[in-house]
Design an enzyme around this catalytic site. Structure first.
Site, short mmCIF file in Angstrom:
data_model
loop_
_atom_site.label_atom_id
_atom_site.label_comp_id
_atom_site.label_asym_id
_atom_site.label_seq_id
_atom_site.Cartn_x
_atom_site.Cartn_y
_atom_site.Cartn_z
N LYS A 185 -10.26 66.22 19.22
CA LYS A 185 -9.35 67.36 19.33
C LYS A 185 -9.70 68.48 18.34
O LYS A 185 -10.46 68.28 17.41
CB LYS A 185 -7.91 66.90 19.08
CG LYS A 185 -7.41 65.88 20.11
CD LYS A 185 -7.32 66.50 21.47
CE LYS A 185 -6.54 65.66 22.47
NZ LYS A 185 -7.16 64.40 22.82
C1 LIG Z 1 -3.69 66.17 28.15
C2 LIG Z 1 -3.55 64.96 27.28
N1 LIG Z 1 -2.37 64.31 27.23
C3 LIG Z 1 -2.20 63.23 26.45
C4 LIG Z 1 -3.22 62.72 25.68
C5 LIG Z 1 -2.96 61.50 24.86
O1 LIG Z 1 -3.14 61.72 23.50
P1 LIG Z 1 -3.42 60.49 22.51
O2 LIG Z 1 -4.79 59.98 22.82
O3 LIG Z 1 -3.33 61.10 21.14
O4 LIG Z 1 -2.37 59.47 22.74
C6 LIG Z 1 -4.46 63.35 25.70
C7 LIG Z 1 -5.57 62.81 24.94
O5 LIG Z 1 -6.72 63.17 25.09
C8 LIG Z 1 -4.64 64.49 26.52
O6 LIG Z 1 -5.81 65.13 26.61
#
Ligand SMILES: Cc1ncc(COP(=O)(O)O)c(C=O)c1O
Length: 378
Positions: A185
């Site tokens: 990210k």
């Molecule tokens: C659009 C979107 N939503 C949710 C997530 C979930 O995030 P996390 O991996 O921090 O749980 C991501 C992760 O890449 C994402 O790109």
């Protein structure tokens, strides 16, 4: 000597992060310490939100935000099928149903017209995703929410640094907006997330439910509600603070790499690049995803890139066509044609702030060659 492998993503971590980590280790406060509130405050300020709650992941943030706006058993949540699977799964955690609506072919975000058509008496919330860091059409979705009395939770997991045409940064509109800090990210804490929001009562609920249901002034012995362990450690917060301090440079470097890609990939026939900023919206660059030409064999293209030491990934596959969603809800091909077409052609290329012009050129050359050889001789 063969060229080094170009990875899909690589976080920028250096002296500021090392210093922050040494300091937090020396402090002896590794969880629920002072860095938690500092990180929340700094993050809220950056996205223009009054408040923010740190959580252990974007997924955890989506779960708590949906609970906080009142999504529960039997409710429907209208969302995009073109997203990382966590945005739809979060509704299922609360026994709500994710109801998909097709996406806009240019921005790849939830299209307000099909979203409006999906609304009914069971609909409780909209869950738009600012996919690949491009702002979703929030004014239209807010009008839809107002018409039907719906809550909004924004999935901004990949959208830090994005700005809406009508002024606010993504995350600063007042609805709970969830960011993710996984290692690919714009800002990373390894794993982690943040819910930016406006309502102090909602923050209290999210903070409590993310901390085992504990009230802020309560000892460990009594818990007045169901909670989860979705806490973000002070170690992660220290990293987050260090990254936040240099966020503008990290975002600018991503923008520059995206520009290099745009120049290097220009002229590849039928290759669609990420939509440029339009109408005053500004993307917060997260990934660089191209749409391969119709009929290109994506697996073969990926194989050809891999042979040159270039990582790539089909990104994102349509959620409703994943086996779990097909089996659970009976989804099938043809339901969301725009999403399906985009999902079948999308390819994420290596993208990270410190990517050099030479690396971008290598990727472009590899892609050009892979696509050039695609047509079998007749
Ligand atoms: C659009 C979107 N939503 C949710 C997530 C979930 O995030 P996390 O991996 O921090 O749980 C991501 C992760 O890449 C994402 O790109």
């Amino acid at each position: 000597m063969p060229d080094r492998v170009i990875p899909l993503a690589r976080p920028v971590l250096g002296e500021p992060e090392e210093r922050a980590l040494v300091e937090v280790l020396r402090s002896g406060r590794l969880s629920l310490g002072p860095r938690l509130a500092d990180f929340e405050r700094g993050f809220a300020e950056r996205v223009g939100a009054p408040l923010a709650s740190a959580v252990s992941s974007g997924t955890a943030g989506l779960h708590l935000a949906l609970r906080a706006v009142g999504v529960g058993d039997g409710d429907e949540v209208i969302t995009s099928p073109f997203s990382f699977v966590a945005s739809a799964n979060a509704a299922l955690y609360e026994r709500a149903r994710p109801v998909f609506a097709d996406i806009d072919p240019v921005t790849l975000n939830l299209d307000p017209a099909p979203a409006a058509a999906a609304a009914n008496v069971r609909t409780r919330a909209l869950l738009p995703v600012h996919v690949f860091g491009y702002p979703a059409d929030m004014p239209a979705l807010e009008r839809l929410a107002a018409r039907h009395g719906l809550a909004i939770v924004e999935d901004a997991c990949g959208a830090l640094g994005a700005v809406h045409a009508d002024g606010p940064a993504v995350g600063g509109r007042g609805h709970p907006a969830v960011f993710g800090f996984y290692a690919n990210k714009q800002l990373t804490t390894g794993e982690g997330g943040m819910v930016a929001l406006e309502d102090p009562l909602m923050k209290l609920r999210i903070d409590s439910e993310g901390n085992q249901g504990r009230a802020p002034d309560m000892g460990w012995l009594d818990h007045d509600r169901l909670g989860f362990n979705y806490r973000l450690s002070d170690i992660a917060c220290a990293l987050g603070i260090a990254q936040l301090e240099r966020l503008e440079q990290l975002l600018a470097a991503r923008r520059e790499v995206a520009e290099l890609y745009r120049e290097a990939l220009a002229g590849i026939e039928e290759l669609a690049l990420p939509c440029p900023d339009a109408d005053g919206n500004r993307r917060g660059w997260f990934v660089f995803v191209v749409q391969l030409p119709d009929g290109a064999d994506r697996d073969r293209v990926m194989g050809a890139l891999a042979a040159r030491g270039i990582q790539s990934k089909p990104y994102l596959p349509a959620i409703h066509l994943m086996s779990f969603y097909r089996e659970r809800f009976g989804h099938r091909e043809g339901e969301f044609p725009v999403c399906e077409d985009v999902g079948a052609r999308s390819l994420a290329l290596p993208f990270f702030p410190q990517m050099s012009e030479r690396e971008v050129a290598r990727v472009a050359e590899g892609l050009r060659a892979a696509l050039h050889d695609r047509a079998p001789a007749r």
